[in-house]
Design an enzyme around this catalytic site. Structure first.
Site, PDB file in Angstrom:
ATOM      1  N   ASP A 139       0.843  -1.074   0.063  1.00  0.00           N
ATOM      2  CA  ASP A 139      -0.081  -0.170  -0.086  1.00  0.00           C
ATOM      3  C   ASP A 139       0.679   1.080   0.071  1.00  0.00           C
ATOM      4  O   ASP A 139       1.968   1.261   0.618  1.00  0.00           O
ATOM      5  CB  ASP A 139      -1.004   0.175   1.337  1.00  0.00           C
ATOM      6  CG  ASP A 139      -2.246  -0.809   1.045  1.00  0.00           C
ATOM      7  OD1 ASP A 139      -2.453  -0.943  -0.152  1.00  0.00           O
ATOM      8  OD2 ASP A 139      -3.055  -0.475   1.793  1.00  0.00           O
ATOM      9  N   TYR A 189      -7.267   5.524  -3.534  1.00  0.00           N
ATOM     10  CA  TYR A 189      -6.557   5.133  -2.034  1.00  0.00           C
ATOM     11  C   TYR A 189      -7.327   5.858  -0.903  1.00  0.00           C
ATOM     12  O   TYR A 189      -7.161   7.252  -0.980  1.00  0.00           O
ATOM     13  CB  TYR A 189      -5.066   5.326  -2.196  1.00  0.00           C
ATOM     14  CG  TYR A 189      -4.265   4.954  -0.961  1.00  0.00           C
ATOM     15  CD1 TYR A 189      -4.242   3.750  -0.721  1.00  0.00           C
ATOM     16  CD2 TYR A 189      -4.019   5.969  -0.106  1.00  0.00           C
ATOM     17  CE1 TYR A 189      -3.360   3.366   0.236  1.00  0.00           C
ATOM     18  CE2 TYR A 189      -3.127   5.625   0.930  1.00  0.00           C
ATOM     19  CZ  TYR A 189      -2.870   3.985   1.215  1.00  0.00           C
ATOM     20  OH  TYR A 189      -2.205   3.821   2.490  1.00  0.00           O
TER      21      TYR A 189
END
Length: 621
Positions: free
Chosen positions: A103, A305
């Site tokens: 991530d 995101y």
């Protein structure tokens, strides 16, 4: 062979499909010169005290403070993790290059770096840095792989945070448990957790100690419109009655009618905290539930995101917005296209570009949360509600400002002035996308206030006069409201100051407590520790939570401002404005001072021990 490592199996499978690694093996995919493997979030963690020395295994005041000379990491002791790590280690030992596909944030960087360190990876490392999981974004990301070294400051900030939390949590928890918990009640202390609990406890005490006081409001009804005296509140009934007597039976005269036109800009795009606040207010979702829902939408490629603290987009996103709007235009839920009517008027024209939306200087790693343009399908009811908020907020920033007129009417009765204000929407502009959602009863007062503000007044003319019906109403001062998750998130974001103004709040974000992505888990931890509980939407501190904050005399442990300063330093480490070594050294000194002060406490203070069976009963929040 190039080894790509993602944070989850589902993400790894998406990446593998795009880059052509289509042959499945145990724990990885292979093909086209790539091997794609994955972690399950954290595989490694900082070593525990007993890993450094056997002296630190037993909890003892004489062993404090525990400050390792050098911090180390270890594999989490779970069979599934050990099995997957063995696969990763084997692949990395033979790799010619590694692509870190974790991530794109502080936590993701830490997770993958620790795994690479533990696996003894020696080859060059590249970084995949993307803000959405669409096929296009993954392809683009692989065409523009970054150098791992570019993200060294991000890793140092994540590492400093982990070490800081270890130093404070391990030492202060043992210290308080042994000193005040009779070694039978674990007293968990955390760098973010304890100031957050202090916010709830202090607000609760403020409410409990609040003494309501009466006041009187003079108003009058003229032409079915309630005007309120501008003199404000009367603190004594006699004063109010005197004013009432002065105006009773005398004519009301309109002295001024002022009409002003104004504009209201669309709300800014969502960051994680503002989305969690809205979902709590509108749907009653907890911060953790909202984070899980928006994370799911991200992994399904429908939104970008989510773990972000900016409400801006970088300028390079602007050319992609028509395509995103087109995806929303085609979106249908149960056969209905909910966004088409809003997008139609702006379709085919140059989109509005505002500095409140597009500002590259306000974007560091990631931009605000927006839809990707991929048409959503198969959403749960809760996912659809969250997606709907994000979609409407995105469409809204391209719509015109809302135009309204505010009318202020002043009147007078025997030199006592009265006032009423009305607001009329002339052109709704962006407000057409505002979903009419009934907010919880906690906010019913605010809803009434909004309705009041948006009422249209009759036409009044300066100099007109007539009869009126005065009223003198007794009211009582009210305490501040209990925190709910929405208002607590706002207070955490601004280091204890509850700020509604968007611009001011943005300026204070640097000093917030906790990261946007961690605030939900902090609140959940307070529930699990039985320090707080829910009563409807209110967050209530338990007797244990209150006692714990009362026990802590060291301001450092429970001050929002001080924790906010720590958060600012961690952000500065990320942006290379502050030294990580200095941050750790300061924390070591602070921990040593806290241990010394608590050990020197001569009082016999103790916290009430909660029996295990009581804890189990309270387990349902």
């Amino acid at each position: 062979m190039i080894v790509c490592i993602a944070e989850k199996p589902s993400v790894a499978k998406d990446i593998a499909r795009i880059i052509g690694a289509t042959n499945a093996h145990d724990g990885y995919m292979e093909g086209n010169g790539f091997q794609v493997t994955w972690t399950f979030g954290h595989l490694c963690t900082l070593k525990e005290p007993h890993d450094y020395t056997p002296m630190w295994k037993a909890w003892s005041l004489t062993a404090l403070p525990m400050i390792p000379e050098r911090f180390g990491i270890k594999l989490i002791d779970q069979p599934s993790i050990k099995k997957q790590f063995a696969i990763i280690e084997r692949l990395m030992q033979k790799a010619e290059r590694i692509v870190n596909c974790g991530d794109a944030g502080q936590e993701g960087e830490l997770i993958q770096r620790w795994v690479m360190q533990k696996a003894g990876a020696k080859c060059p490392v590249s970084r995949l840095w993307i803000s959405s999981m669409t096929d296009e974004a993954i392809r683009e990301g692989f065409q523009n792989l970054k150098d791992q070294d570019d993200y060294q400051p991000l890793y140092m900030a994540g590492l400093s945070r982990a070490i800081g939390d270890w130093l404070l949590g391990m030492n202060a928890t043992r210290l308080y448990t042994l000193k005040y918990g009779q070694n039978r009640q674990v007293l968990s202390i955390g760098r973010v957790q304890t100031p957050t609990l202090a916010l709830i406890v202090n607000r609760q005490k403020e409410i409990e100690n609040f003494k309501p006081e009466p006041y009187w409001v003079l108003a009058t009804v003229y032409r079915d419109t309630t005007f309120t005296a501008t003199t404000g509140k009367f603190t004594s009934k006699e004063e109010g009655e005197e004013a009432f007597a002065t105006i009773e039976g005398k004519p009301f005269t309109v002295t001024k009618v002022e009409k002003k036109e104004g504009k209201e800009q669309p709300p800014q795009l969502y960051d994680l905290t503002s989305l969690q606040v809205d979902c709590n207010r509108k749907f009653g979702y907890s911060a953790e539930m909202t984070l899980n829902l928006i994370q799911s939408l991200y992994e399904k490629k429908f939104t970008t995101y989510p773990r972000v603290d900016t409400q801006y987009l970088s300028d390079d996103i602007y050319p992609k917005c028509p395509q995103t709007l087109n995806g929303l235009y085609q979106t249908k839920f149960n056969g209905v296209a909910p966004y088409a009517e809003f997008i139609k008027p702006i379709g085919g024209k140059a989109l509005k570009k505002s500095k409140r939306v597009f500002d590259t200087s306000k974007v560091t790693d990631h931009h605000a949360i927006i839809p990707t343009g991929v048409i959503p399908q198969g959403l749960s009811d809760a996912e659809q509600k969250v997606f709907d908020l994000v979609a409407r907020r995105f469409i809204g920033v391209f719509l015109p400002d809302c135009k309204f007129s505010t009318t202020t009417v002043l009147g007078e009765v025997d030199k006592i002035e009265f006032k009423v204000t009305g607001k009329e929407i002339l052109e709704p502009g962006w407000r057409v996308v505002r979903e009419k959602v009934s907010e919880s009863s906690e906010n019913s007062e605010n809803s009434e206030k909004k309705e009041d503000e948006e009422r249209t007044l009759p036409t009044f003319v300066k100099g007109e006069t007539g009869e009126h019906q005065p009223t003198l109403t007794e009211k009582w001062t009210t305490p501040p409201p209990y925190y709910n998750e929405a208002s607590l998130l706002r207070a955490m974001e601004t280091a204890g100051k509850f700020v509604e103004d968007e611009t001011l709040r943005a300026a204070m974000k640097e000093n917030g407590i906790g990261r946007p992505s961690s605030r939900a888990s902090i609140i959940e931890t307070l529930f699990k520790r039985h320090y707080i509980k829910r009563e409807r939407k209110r967050l209530i501190a338990t007797p244990t939570g209150i006692e714990l904050i009362d026990l802590i005399r060291e301001e450092l442990l429970k001050s929002c401002e001080l924790t906010g300063i720590w958060e600012k330093k961690l952000r500065d480490i990320e942006h290379q404005k502050y030294d990580a070594g200095q941050f750790i050294q300061e924390l070591k000194e602070q921990i040593t001072a806290i241990v010394h002060d608590v050990m020197a406490d001569p009082s016999n203070r103790r916290v009430t021990v909660i029996p295990e069976e009581t804890k189990k009963k309270k387990g349902n929040k």
